[in-house]
Scaffold this motif. Sequence first.
Motif, mmCIF file in Angstrom:
data_model
loop_
_atom_site.group_PDB
_atom_site.id
_atom_site.type_symbol
_atom_site.label_atom_id
_atom_site.label_comp_id
_atom_site.label_asym_id
_atom_site.label_seq_id
_atom_site.Cartn_x
_atom_site.Cartn_y
_atom_site.Cartn_z
ATOM 1 N N GLN A 50 49.659 -9.858 28.329
ATOM 2 C CA GLN A 50 50.766 -10.660 28.320
ATOM 3 C C GLN A 50 52.093 -9.412 29.179
ATOM 4 O OE1 GLN A 50 49.200 -11.247 25.257
ATOM 5 N NE2 GLN A 50 48.939 -13.065 25.298
ATOM 6 N N PHE A 51 51.214 -7.797 28.654
ATOM 7 C CA PHE A 51 51.936 -6.869 29.194
ATOM 8 C C PHE A 51 52.260 -7.333 30.471
ATOM 9 C CE2 PHE A 51 53.036 -4.140 25.511
ATOM 10 C CZ PHE A 51 54.621 -3.579 25.923
ATOM 11 N N GLY A 52 50.576 -7.394 31.082
ATOM 12 C CA GLY A 52 50.279 -7.192 32.209
ATOM 13 C C GLY A 52 51.289 -8.774 33.344
ATOM 14 N N LEU A 53 51.341 -9.560 32.576
ATOM 15 C CA LEU A 53 52.082 -11.244 33.267
ATOM 16 C C LEU A 53 53.115 -10.455 32.996
ATOM 17 C CD1 LEU A 53 50.092 -13.567 30.577
ATOM 18 C CD2 LEU A 53 50.589 -13.617 32.937
ATOM 19 N N ASP A 97 63.998 -18.259 20.985
ATOM 20 C CA ASP A 97 62.061 -18.712 21.924
ATOM 21 C C ASP A 97 61.947 -16.830 21.394
ATOM 22 O OD1 ASP A 97 62.332 -21.586 22.019
ATOM 23 O OD2 ASP A 97 63.061 -21.051 23.576
ATOM 24 N N VAL A 98 60.931 -16.757 21.306
ATOM 25 C CA VAL A 98 60.020 -15.530 21.675
ATOM 26 C C VAL A 98 58.804 -15.591 22.485
ATOM 27 C CG1 VAL A 98 61.348 -14.430 19.755
ATOM 28 C CG2 VAL A 98 59.566 -15.480 19.605
ATOM 29 N N THR A 99 59.103 -14.985 23.254
ATOM 30 C CA THR A 99 57.099 -14.926 23.701
ATOM 31 C C THR A 99 55.770 -15.141 22.560
ATOM 32 O OG1 THR A 99 57.153 -12.258 23.670
ATOM 33 C CG2 THR A 99 57.882 -13.626 25.486
ATOM 34 N N LEU A 128 52.374 -13.866 21.215
ATOM 35 C CA LEU A 128 51.949 -12.099 20.458
ATOM 36 C C LEU A 128 52.686 -10.925 20.642
ATOM 37 C CD1 LEU A 128 49.171 -12.539 20.326
ATOM 38 C CD2 LEU A 128 48.139 -11.330 22.578
ATOM 39 N N LEU A 129 53.442 -11.123 21.656
ATOM 40 C CA LEU A 129 54.448 -9.755 21.565
ATOM 41 C C LEU A 129 55.852 -10.291 21.604
ATOM 42 C CD1 LEU A 129 54.515 -8.588 25.597
ATOM 43 C CD2 LEU A 129 53.212 -7.051 23.624
ATOM 44 N N ARG A 130 56.395 -11.457 21.024
ATOM 45 C CA ARG A 130 57.109 -11.782 19.969
ATOM 46 C C ARG A 130 58.691 -11.084 21.215
ATOM 47 N NH1 ARG A 130 55.383 -15.934 17.816
ATOM 48 N NH2 ARG A 130 57.423 -16.108 16.513
ATOM 49 N N TRP A 131 58.528 -11.155 22.335
ATOM 50 C CA TRP A 131 59.474 -10.645 22.598
ATOM 51 C C TRP A 131 60.400 -11.941 22.668
ATOM 52 C CZ3 TRP A 131 57.614 -7.587 27.465
ATOM 53 C CH2 TRP A 131 56.898 -5.538 27.016
ATOM 54 N N PRO A 132 61.818 -11.596 22.774
ATOM 55 C CA PRO A 132 63.275 -13.229 23.353
ATOM 56 C C PRO A 132 62.827 -13.506 24.516
ATOM 57 C CG PRO A 132 64.014 -11.212 22.804
ATOM 58 C CD PRO A 132 63.088 -10.660 23.041
ATOM 59 N N VAL A 133 62.246 -14.685 24.765
ATOM 60 C CA VAL A 133 62.211 -15.031 26.119
ATOM 61 C C VAL A 133 63.272 -14.943 26.809
ATOM 62 C CG1 VAL A 133 62.009 -17.216 26.941
ATOM 63 C CG2 VAL A 133 60.480 -16.788 25.465
ATOM 64 N N TRP A 134 65.221 -15.363 27.206
ATOM 65 C CA TRP A 134 66.244 -15.303 27.416
ATOM 66 C C TRP A 134 66.106 -14.079 27.919
ATOM 67 C CZ3 TRP A 134 69.788 -11.368 27.119
ATOM 68 C CH2 TRP A 134 70.491 -10.949 26.062
ATOM 69 N N VAL A 135 65.458 -12.689 27.489
ATOM 70 C CA VAL A 135 65.619 -11.609 28.092
ATOM 71 C C VAL A 135 64.842 -11.403 29.418
ATOM 72 C CG1 VAL A 135 65.362 -8.993 28.599
ATOM 73 C CG2 VAL A 135 66.152 -9.752 26.038
ATOM 74 N N LEU A 136 63.367 -11.872 29.379
ATOM 75 C CA LEU A 136 63.091 -11.791 30.022
ATOM 76 C C LEU A 136 63.111 -12.999 31.346
ATOM 77 C CD1 LEU A 136 59.086 -12.087 28.921
ATOM 78 C CD2 LEU A 136 60.765 -10.140 29.601
ATOM 79 N N GLN A 137 63.825 -14.090 30.533
ATOM 80 C CA GLN A 137 64.181 -14.989 31.731
ATOM 81 C C GLN A 137 65.169 -14.226 32.835
ATOM 82 O OE1 GLN A 137 65.193 -17.846 29.455
ATOM 83 N NE2 GLN A 137 62.536 -18.978 30.175
ATOM 84 N N LEU A 138 66.048 -13.385 32.447
ATOM 85 C CA LEU A 138 67.200 -12.551 33.063
ATOM 86 C C LEU A 138 66.555 -11.799 33.980
ATOM 87 C CD1 LEU A 138 69.329 -11.309 30.210
ATOM 88 C CD2 LEU A 138 70.265 -12.494 31.702
#
Lengths: 175, 418
Positions: free
Chosen positions: A46-49, A118-120, A122-132
């Motif tokens: 997931q980090f890789g992605l 929404d969270v990713t 496994l890593l449970r990161w907020p999706v919106w942060v990555l979508q930024l």
Amino acid sequence: MSALLTLIGTTERWLCVVGFAVMAAALVADVGARLFLGHGIVGAPQFGLVGMLVTALFGVGLAADRGEHFRPQVLDRFVPAGLERAVVGFGHALTAAFFVLLMVLSIRVARESAQLEDVTALLRWPVWVLQLVFVLAFGFNAVRYLIFAAVPRLRPEGNIVTSAADGDDTAGASR
Amino acid sequence: MGWLLAALLVLLLWLRQPILVLLGSAALFVYSVWDGGNPQYVIYDTWEAFNKEVLLAVPLFMFAGAIMSRGTIARRLIDLAVALTRPMPGGLAIATVLSAAGFAAISGSATVTLLAVGAIMYQALLENGYSKSFAIGLISASGVLGIIIPPSIPLILYGVMTETSIADLFIAGLGPALVLVLILALYTLALQGRRSGSSWDLAEIRAATRRGISAIPLPVVILGGIYAGLFTPTEAAAVSVVLAAFVELIVHRDMGLAELKEVALETSRLMGSLFLVLAFAVSLNIFLTYEQVPQQALAAMEGMIDSQWQFLVLGNLMLLLVGMVIDIGSAVLILGPMLEPMANRLGIDSVQLGIMMIVNLGIGYLTPPMGLNLIVAMGAFKEDFVTVTKAVLPFIGLMLLGLAIIALVPSISLFLVG
């Protein structure tokens, strides 16, 4: 304009280097752990992605700066010589509009993800942060192509046509 | 509305928009018009496309190839091939084909293979009395092996778009690559057979093997690891990065960390010009599948194409035409998922179709007006477009012969699969 273009390009380059390092390191570590410890590292792919997402989206700008986005030239001959400059300039403005549209849509998507919390996996990161990353990358390219449209001398020299799938950027052909 | 989309795409093409904008606009258009006016789905699809773990193999193979291409690996492989083929008639030309095949297993790129092998072998061929035309044609055609011999980025893209096993595709690429190498070598023998070779020099072979041995583990690890079931393609890609960096940074010492950063940036640029195109192609494909367009197209074409023969002839003709004007990545992304259901229905295996597509579109590297190897050869050998195009003509014929054999004898691709 030139300074702004340089600033955008430098920012993208650093983000790409960091994204690439994260992607490569995460995957190599994961495979290494799997080979030598018998199990992978939780969340490493997931980090890789995430690294791949950052690198690929900000890499769009790096490719644009070098004129490396593949462009079919089959209709070039149907542009009258007198209209050539206008068509190229308008084309850059149109590309800028395309990226503005993508940026607006990305903002909407990120806002929806934030509202839905929404969270990713496994890593449970907020999706919106990555979508930024989408918002920022598309925004950078919108500005870049607007500058290309307004200031012809800042357009990428040579406009290299390349086949990315070939894994090469050395083929030169005028755009 | 279909005609409006077609008109929009033609207009965008006339306004010199890149494939990225063409595909993105098509995806935005179809979601806006046909799916309740929600173009946001394109972003959602793009988000999903970037979540495919198998895609991680693409930048890593690109990175490993770029690292190895910067070093002296081509020189080392060529020295080994020359030493081994010395007694053969036309040995130097055959060494060109073999070193291109060897380098292809590392670089995964047609143009990089052409440049790396051409930089050394072109002058050597001319100095040994081979004609300019033959040398240009042979090196340009041998370069195409770069995208057929695994690791091949177009094969990974085909696998992602059609959900075909990438491991199977890699393994299936070996037989067709061997056929093409044999055809090029036999043509060389037929044409240059009067040239006498010299005897083997064991000291030269030993020295060349010692220098070239560091290049050999990479293809062995990639293919051996995948074939033995030790690695997935993504894991093999990660291992190949480690090996490539180890060989170039520590064994050969041809590269420093600063250059590694440059290679990473170069790979990022390639990712930038490929991945968003791929994401838009995925989005378009999701829409088309949801709307059952491939099934409708299949039904419409059933009356026209109802045998494997017709599909192979018409499909290959279409791909040859497409390969002349569109880059291989875009062609695979767009046409792979469209052709696969029809091929399957006619009893053609997805793996076989993928290999046939890559070999066919690979010929596009040699055909005007957009043949990338023609353009690269012009720069590398300092010749005009007409000279280069004339030089590759017989080799296009040879590649077509190879394509026909590969298309008609599926076991060439499938004998190791499964």
